[in-house]
Design a protein around this motif. Structure first.
Motif, PDB file in Angstrom:
ATOM      1  N   ILE A   2       0.851  -1.198   0.000  1.00 17.94           N
ATOM      2  CA  ILE A   2       0.000   0.000   0.000  1.00 17.94           C
ATOM      3  C   ILE A   2       0.884   1.244   0.000  1.00 17.94           C
ATOM      4  O   ILE A   2       0.686   2.176  -0.787  1.00 17.94           O
ATOM      5  N   SER A  15       2.469   6.947  -6.878  1.00 17.88           N
ATOM      6  CA  SER A  15       1.362   7.716  -7.447  1.00 17.88           C
ATOM      7  C   SER A  15       1.399   9.202  -7.137  1.00 17.88           C
ATOM      8  O   SER A  15       0.539   9.947  -7.605  1.00 17.88           O
ATOM      9  N   PHE A  28      -3.435   3.618 -13.545  1.00 21.12           N
ATOM     10  CA  PHE A  28      -2.548   2.742 -12.772  1.00 21.12           C
ATOM     11  C   PHE A  28      -3.100   1.326 -12.871  1.00 21.12           C
ATOM     12  O   PHE A  28      -4.249   1.075 -12.488  1.00 21.12           O
ATOM     13  N   GLY A  76      -3.001  -4.339  -2.878  1.00 22.98           N
ATOM     14  CA  GLY A  76      -2.352  -3.392  -1.965  1.00 22.98           C
ATOM     15  C   GLY A  76      -1.789  -2.211  -2.740  1.00 22.98           C
ATOM     16  O   GLY A  76      -1.979  -1.052  -2.367  1.00 22.98           O
ATOM     17  N   LEU A  77      -1.111  -2.512  -3.838  1.00 18.80           N
ATOM     18  CA  LEU A  77      -0.569  -1.437  -4.690  1.00 18.80           C
ATOM     19  C   LEU A  77      -1.698  -0.534  -5.181  1.00 18.80           C
ATOM     20  O   LEU A  77      -1.572   0.698  -5.197  1.00 18.80           O
ATOM     21  N   ALA A 130      -4.634  -0.002  -3.787  1.00 16.48           N
ATOM     22  CA  ALA A 130      -5.184   0.801  -2.683  1.00 16.48           C
ATOM     23  C   ALA A 130      -4.300   2.021  -2.450  1.00 16.48           C
ATOM     24  O   ALA A 130      -4.800   3.144  -2.275  1.00 16.48           O
ATOM     25  N   GLY A 131      -2.989   1.812  -2.455  1.00 15.13           N
ATOM     26  CA  GLY A 131      -2.066   2.933  -2.269  1.00 15.13           C
ATOM     27  C   GLY A 131      -2.163   3.929  -3.408  1.00 15.13           C
ATOM     28  O   GLY A 131      -2.167   5.139  -3.197  1.00 15.13           O
ATOM     29  N   ALA A 132      -2.244   3.397  -4.628  1.00 13.55           N
ATOM     30  CA  ALA A 132      -2.331   4.274  -5.803  1.00 13.55           C
ATOM     31  C   ALA A 132      -3.603   5.120  -5.746  1.00 13.55           C
ATOM     32  O   ALA A 132      -3.586   6.317  -6.059  1.00 13.55           O
ATOM     33  N   PHE A 133      -4.703   4.505  -5.329  1.00 15.02           N
ATOM     34  CA  PHE A 133      -5.965   5.254  -5.215  1.00 15.02           C
ATOM     35  C   PHE A 133      -5.811   6.404  -4.221  1.00 15.02           C
ATOM     36  O   PHE A 133      -6.250   7.534  -4.484  1.00 15.02           O
ATOM     37  N   MET A 134      -5.167   6.120  -3.092  1.00 12.79           N
ATOM     38  CA  MET A 134      -4.995   7.172  -2.083  1.00 12.79           C
ATOM     39  C   MET A 134      -4.019   8.241  -2.560  1.00 12.79           C
ATOM     40  O   MET A 134      -4.031   9.358  -2.053  1.00 12.79           O
ATOM     41  N   GLY A 135      -3.179   7.882  -3.530  1.00 10.61           N
ATOM     42  CA  GLY A 135      -2.257   8.858  -4.104  1.00 10.61           C
ATOM     43  C   GLY A 135      -2.864   9.630  -5.264  1.00 10.61           C
ATOM     44  O   GLY A 135      -2.164  10.393  -5.927  1.00 10.61           O
ATOM     45  N   LYS A 180      -4.446   8.315  -8.013  1.00  8.83           N
ATOM     46  CA  LYS A 180      -4.559   7.598  -9.288  1.00  8.83           C
ATOM     47  C   LYS A 180      -5.889   6.846  -9.344  1.00  8.83           C
ATOM     48  O   LYS A 180      -6.554   6.654  -8.325  1.00  8.83           O
ATOM     49  N   LEU A 185      -9.714  -4.867   2.884  1.00  8.69           N
ATOM     50  CA  LEU A 185      -9.047  -3.649   2.381  1.00  8.69           C
ATOM     51  C   LEU A 185      -9.933  -2.933   1.359  1.00  8.69           C
ATOM     52  O   LEU A 185     -10.389  -1.817   1.592  1.00  8.69           O
ATOM     53  N   TYR A 237     -12.481  -0.294   3.184  1.00  6.48           N
ATOM     54  CA  TYR A 237     -12.088   1.118   3.031  1.00  6.48           C
ATOM     55  C   TYR A 237     -12.780   1.784   1.836  1.00  6.48           C
ATOM     56  O   TYR A 237     -12.468   2.924   1.512  1.00  6.48           O
ATOM     57  N   GLN A 238     -13.677   1.050   1.184  1.00  2.45           N
ATOM     58  CA  GLN A 238     -14.462   1.571   0.045  1.00  2.45           C
ATOM     59  C   GLN A 238     -13.574   2.150  -1.057  1.00  2.45           C
ATOM     60  O   GLN A 238     -13.579   3.360  -1.324  1.00  2.45           O
TER      61      GLN A 238
END
Lengths: 186, 168
Positions: free
Chosen positions: A52, A59, B20, B55-56, B58-63, B65, B86, B90-91
């Protein structure tokens, strides 16, 4: 030093950084020590803090510190090769390696035995791997942040947890306030 | 060799703003992945395992992307916990383009075993599921991608052997 002692020393270094924190005791201890909107707490999904955090670093440009544990990294070991092969200098993976599954009763992990996570990270191709003693972790992390180079830090510490409550915050709220911090200018 | 269908799929992802993508390969998805590699507007980060890939994402979405994952249906046996704790908890919107191995036309008997569980797992997880069987089912893709964003859920697009064999 145990994990909680390390986290305490890290607060001045990480409180204004984007932090993705591992499930269970690590997130609960960080939450009780210094809850910040810039902390993303994992409430489930063992093993994915590093992934994560790395997805977030890929990003956007702000530095990201993923705080993971030895047991969780062993669960998702191959992600070290993903990280190594797609390097991003705003990513720091801090593995707090207490040689045990802290959240489930301190059962030993193989990282506390013959397996060196620092050597695994190097073998996966991570170019900047630092293994340090617990008391040197804050300095190592500070150095990694100022160097602006992707770094994997393996901090060797003793096994043990501090009794803190479970995080009661709604997961969508955790995510949304974290995303506001990610998007915040300056 | 990529087909017009493979190109249309990537074009639809682009049209929806997906930028992404993580993937774990399948023979049926090789052409899509080939086009993906040629598409500069999408950051493609291959994953070792599909839960890692989520996991990648989820992180990209929060960044900031807009992520998607490309995977085989057998991987649903890997990602149940990650989808529930996850992506759903966390929707996080996540289109999953899935090769539906083990359907009619499948040469490998073992693939049928997970095909038998595929829709049951998706149904158990309350994941909106769309099954592409005929070539023109692809016309639904833009709407499905938009639906995933609207409801902030993972959605599954199952693409079976008949769909791929009809692909031009």
């Amino acid at each position: 030093m145990i994990r909680h002692d390390i986290l305490k020393t890290l607060i001045p270094v990480i409180s204004d950084q984007l932090v993705v924190c591992n499930i269970g005791a690590p997130s609960q201890e960080l939450f009780s020590l210094d809850d910040q909107p810039s902390n993303f707490y994992m409430l489930g999904t063992m093993g994915l803090a590093s992934s994560i955090g790395f997805g977030l670093a890929l990003s956007q440009d702000k530095p990201v510190v993923a705080i993971d544990g030895d047991g969780s990294v062993l669960t998702n070991l191959a992600t070290l090769s993903t990280i190594a092969n797609n390097p991003r200098d705003n990513f720091i993976l801090l593995i707090i390696d207490n040689g045990s599954y802290g959240s489930t009763g301190d059962q030993p992990t193989y990282a506390g035995g013959k397996t060196s996570l620092a050597a695994v990270a190097q073998a996966c191709g991570c170019e900047n791997v630092v293994e340090c003693a617990a008391e040197d972790t804050a300095e190592a992390l500070g150095n990694a942040l100022s160097a602006g180079r992707m770094t994997v830090i393996v901090s060797k510490c003793e096994s043990g947890n501090v009794k803190v409550p479970v995080i009661g915050m709604n997961p969508v709220m955790i995510r949304e306030r974290f995303m506001s911090e990610v998007a915040r200018q300056g | 060799m990529a087909t017009a269908t493979d190109r249309q799929i990537i074009n639809d992802l682009l049209g929806n703003g997906v930028n992404f993508v993580t993937s774990v390969p399948c023979k049926q998805l090789a052409g899509v992945i080939e086009v993906l590699e040629e598409t500069d507007e999408i950051l493609h980060v291959p994953a070792n395992k599909e839960d890692e890939g989520m996991g990648l994402c989820a992180g990209a979405f929060m960044g900031g992307k807009r992520p998607a994952i490309i995977m085989q249906n057998t991987a649903l046996g890997v990602v149940v916990n990650t989808l529930a704790t996850l992506i759903q908890f966390y929707q996080i919107p996540l289109p999953m383009l899935i090769s539906y191995r083990g359907e009619v036309g499948e040469p490998v008997a073992c693939q049928v075993e997970m095909a038998l569980h595929t829709k049951a797992i998706l149904n158990q997880l309350n994941i909106p599921t769309y099954h592409f069987h005929r070539a023109d089912d692809l016309r639904e893709l833009p709407g499905i991608l938009q639906h995933a964003q609207m409801c902030a859920k993972p959605v599954a697009i199952l693409t079976d052997a008949s769909f791929w064999s009809a692909a031009q």
